[in-house]
Design a protein around this motif. Structure first.
Motif, PDB file in Angstrom:
ATOM      1  N   HIS A   1      -8.057   9.131   1.454  1.00  0.00           N
ATOM      2  CA  HIS A   1      -9.317   9.489   0.818  1.00  0.00           C
ATOM      3  C   HIS A   1      -9.643   8.668  -0.434  1.00  0.00           C
ATOM      4  O   HIS A   1     -10.801   8.483  -0.766  1.00  0.00           O
ATOM      5  N   HIS A   2      -8.658   8.159  -1.125  1.00  0.00           N
ATOM      6  CA  HIS A   2      -8.915   7.418  -2.361  1.00  0.00           C
ATOM      7  C   HIS A   2      -9.102   5.916  -2.147  1.00  0.00           C
ATOM      8  O   HIS A   2      -9.400   5.201  -3.086  1.00  0.00           O
ATOM      9  N   LEU A   3      -8.961   5.455  -0.919  1.00  0.00           N
ATOM     10  CA  LEU A   3      -9.083   4.031  -0.628  1.00  0.00           C
ATOM     11  C   LEU A   3     -10.465   3.700  -0.076  1.00  0.00           C
ATOM     12  O   LEU A   3     -11.098   4.518   0.582  1.00  0.00           O
ATOM     13  N   THR A   4     -10.902   2.474  -0.326  1.00  0.00           N
ATOM     14  CA  THR A   4     -12.153   1.998   0.259  1.00  0.00           C
ATOM     15  C   THR A   4     -11.877   1.575   1.699  1.00  0.00           C
ATOM     16  O   THR A   4     -10.730   1.320   2.069  1.00  0.00           O
ATOM     17  N   PRO A   5     -12.934   1.465   2.509  1.00  0.00           N
ATOM     18  CA  PRO A   5     -12.723   1.000   3.881  1.00  0.00           C
ATOM     19  C   PRO A   5     -12.055  -0.375   3.934  1.00  0.00           C
ATOM     20  O   PRO A   5     -11.250  -0.644   4.825  1.00  0.00           O
ATOM     21  N   GLY A   6     -12.362  -1.226   2.976  1.00  0.00           N
ATOM     22  CA  GLY A   6     -11.740  -2.542   2.931  1.00  0.00           C
ATOM     23  C   GLY A   6     -10.249  -2.489   2.645  1.00  0.00           C
ATOM     24  O   GLY A   6      -9.509  -3.413   2.982  1.00  0.00           O
ATOM     25  N   GLN A   7      -9.803  -1.427   2.032  1.00  0.00           N
ATOM     26  CA  GLN A   7      -8.378  -1.232   1.776  1.00  0.00           C
ATOM     27  C   GLN A   7      -7.699  -0.475   2.916  1.00  0.00           C
ATOM     28  O   GLN A   7      -6.535  -0.694   3.202  1.00  0.00           O
ATOM     29  N   ARG A   8      -8.438   0.411   3.547  1.00  0.00           N
ATOM     30  CA  ARG A   8      -7.865   1.235   4.622  1.00  0.00           C
ATOM     31  C   ARG A   8      -7.486   0.414   5.851  1.00  0.00           C
ATOM     32  O   ARG A   8      -6.422   0.613   6.421  1.00  0.00           O
TER      33      ARG A   8
END
Length: 60
Positions: A25-32
Motif C-alpha cells: 500500500h505504501h509503494l507507487t505502481p512504479g515501485q510495485r
C-alpha cells in the motif's frame, strides 16, 4: 543436496513474497512492479529447478 538447498530457499522466498504482497500500500505502481517481479522470480526459478531435478532423477 541440490533439492534440499532449493527447498530451504523456498521456505524463505515464498513467505517473503507473501509479506511484500500484503504490504504494497505504501509503494507507487512504479515501485510495485519491479519488486513483485523480482520476488516472484525468486519463487518461480527454484520451483522450476526442483521440477527439473525431479525429472533428471527419474531418468537416471
Amino acid at each position: 543436496m541440490i533439492r534440499t538447498a532449493l527447498t530451504v530457499y523456498l521456505v524463505f522466498a515464498l513467505p517473503h513474497l507473501l509479506i511484500h504482497v500484503r504490504l504494497l500500500h505504501h509503494l507507487t505502481p512504479g515501485q510495485r512492479v519491479p519488486l513483485l517481479t523480482a520476488l516472484t522470480a525468486a519463487v518461480v526459478i527454484p520451483l522450476v529447478l526442483l521440477a527439473l531435478t525431479r525429472r533428471a532423477r527419474k531418468e537416471s
